[in-house]
Design a protein around this motif. Structure first.
Motif, PDB file in Angstrom:
ATOM      1  N   SER A 169       0.818  -1.217   0.000  1.00  0.00           N
ATOM      2  CA  SER A 169       0.000   0.000   0.000  1.00  0.00           C
ATOM      3  C   SER A 169       0.853   1.269   0.000  1.00  0.00           C
ATOM      4  O   SER A 169       0.405   2.319  -0.436  1.00  0.00           O
ATOM      5  N   ARG A 170       2.084   1.169   0.469  1.00  0.00           N
ATOM      6  CA  ARG A 170       2.974   2.326   0.521  1.00  0.00           C
ATOM      7  C   ARG A 170       3.814   2.484  -0.746  1.00  0.00           C
ATOM      8  O   ARG A 170       4.416   3.512  -0.975  1.00  0.00           O
ATOM      9  N   MET A 171       3.845   1.443  -1.573  1.00  0.00           N
ATOM     10  CA  MET A 171       4.704   1.432  -2.741  1.00  0.00           C
ATOM     11  C   MET A 171       4.117   2.259  -3.879  1.00  0.00           C
ATOM     12  O   MET A 171       2.941   2.132  -4.212  1.00  0.00           O
ATOM     13  N   LEU A 172       4.951   3.104  -4.465  1.00  0.00           N
ATOM     14  CA  LEU A 172       4.541   3.914  -5.609  1.00  0.00           C
ATOM     15  C   LEU A 172       4.831   3.169  -6.912  1.00  0.00           C
ATOM     16  O   LEU A 172       5.542   2.166  -6.924  1.00  0.00           O
ATOM     17  N   GLY A 180       8.202   6.297  -1.490  1.00  0.00           N
ATOM     18  CA  GLY A 180       7.963   7.732  -1.365  1.00  0.00           C
ATOM     19  C   GLY A 180       9.252   8.516  -1.214  1.00  0.00           C
ATOM     20  O   GLY A 180      10.322   7.959  -0.974  1.00  0.00           O
ATOM     21  N   GLU A 181       9.134   9.822  -1.381  1.00  0.00           N
ATOM     22  CA  GLU A 181      10.290  10.716  -1.359  1.00  0.00           C
ATOM     23  C   GLU A 181      11.025  10.733  -0.028  1.00  0.00           C
ATOM     24  O   GLU A 181      12.227  10.970   0.014  1.00  0.00           O
ATOM     25  N   ALA A 182      10.322  10.494   1.049  1.00  0.00           N
ATOM     26  CA  ALA A 182      10.951  10.557   2.376  1.00  0.00           C
ATOM     27  C   ALA A 182      11.845   9.345   2.658  1.00  0.00           C
ATOM     28  O   ALA A 182      12.712   9.407   3.532  1.00  0.00           O
ATOM     29  N   ILE A 183      11.668   8.267   1.919  1.00  0.00           N
ATOM     30  CA  ILE A 183      12.443   7.046   2.137  1.00  0.00           C
ATOM     31  C   ILE A 183      13.604   7.053   1.150  1.00  0.00           C
ATOM     32  O   ILE A 183      13.443   6.702  -0.014  1.00  0.00           O
ATOM     33  N   THR A 184      14.781   7.449   1.632  1.00  0.00           N
ATOM     34  CA  THR A 184      15.903   7.717   0.730  1.00  0.00           C
ATOM     35  C   THR A 184      17.135   6.844   0.954  1.00  0.00           C
ATOM     36  O   THR A 184      18.159   7.079   0.329  1.00  0.00           O
ATOM     37  N   GLN A 233       9.830  -4.097  -9.545  1.00  0.00           N
ATOM     38  CA  GLN A 233       9.705  -2.643  -9.439  1.00  0.00           C
ATOM     39  C   GLN A 233      10.712  -2.094  -8.432  1.00  0.00           C
ATOM     40  O   GLN A 233      11.369  -1.084  -8.684  1.00  0.00           O
ATOM     41  N   ILE A 234      10.810  -2.752  -7.295  1.00  0.00           N
ATOM     42  CA  ILE A 234      11.749  -2.297  -6.265  1.00  0.00           C
ATOM     43  C   ILE A 234      13.185  -2.472  -6.737  1.00  0.00           C
ATOM     44  O   ILE A 234      14.018  -1.572  -6.554  1.00  0.00           O
ATOM     45  N   LEU A 235      13.491  -3.605  -7.347  1.00  0.00           N
ATOM     46  CA  LEU A 235      14.852  -3.818  -7.844  1.00  0.00           C
ATOM     47  C   LEU A 235      15.228  -2.785  -8.903  1.00  0.00           C
ATOM     48  O   LEU A 235      16.362  -2.288  -8.916  1.00  0.00           O
ATOM     49  N   ASP A 236      14.289  -2.427  -9.768  1.00  0.00           N
ATOM     50  CA  ASP A 236      14.557  -1.375 -10.761  1.00  0.00           C
ATOM     51  C   ASP A 236      14.803  -0.039 -10.078  1.00  0.00           C
ATOM     52  O   ASP A 236      15.694   0.721 -10.467  1.00  0.00           O
ATOM     53  N   TYR A 237      14.020   0.254  -9.043  1.00  0.00           N
ATOM     54  CA  TYR A 237      14.214   1.497  -8.297  1.00  0.00           C
ATOM     55  C   TYR A 237      15.588   1.517  -7.626  1.00  0.00           C
ATOM     56  O   TYR A 237      16.300   2.519  -7.675  1.00  0.00           O
ATOM     57  N   ILE A 238      15.968   0.415  -7.020  1.00  0.00           N
ATOM     58  CA  ILE A 238      17.283   0.314  -6.383  1.00  0.00           C
ATOM     59  C   ILE A 238      18.380   0.522  -7.419  1.00  0.00           C
ATOM     60  O   ILE A 238      19.324   1.286  -7.188  1.00  0.00           O
TER      61      ILE A 238
END
Length: 78
Positions: free
Chosen positions: A21-24, A30-34, A57-62
């Motif tokens: 639910s928190r994943m964009l 989100g921007e606060a999680i850096t 999605q998360i691996l691509d973001y990482i």
């Protein structure tokens, strides 16, 4: 023992729902999680739950936000 197993399953499902639910759409939380420390266990959690698309999605973001050209991972502590 059955009740413990049931309770653990319910807890695991709630945890999965919370993170999802928190994943964009870009794979971030989100921007606060850096910092990478907020992401590094998430792909395995989603993989184990059968949600390969979320893990990717998360691996691509990482890869986009933390992986350096030399292969090192950038963290706030660096």
């Amino acid at each position: 023992m059955r009740q413990l197993s049931k309770d653990l399953s319910v807890s695991a499902e709630k945890t999965l729902q919370f993170f999802e639910s928190r994943m964009l759409s870009n794979g971030s939380y989100g921007e606060a999680i850096t910092d990478i420390s907020c992401y590094y266990k998430s792909p395995m959690m989603f993989l184990r739950a059968g949600k390969t698309d979320r893990a990717m999605q998360i691996l691509d973001y990482i890869k986009t936000n933390f992986l350096q050209p030399d292969g090192d991972i950038l963290s706030q502590g660096n």
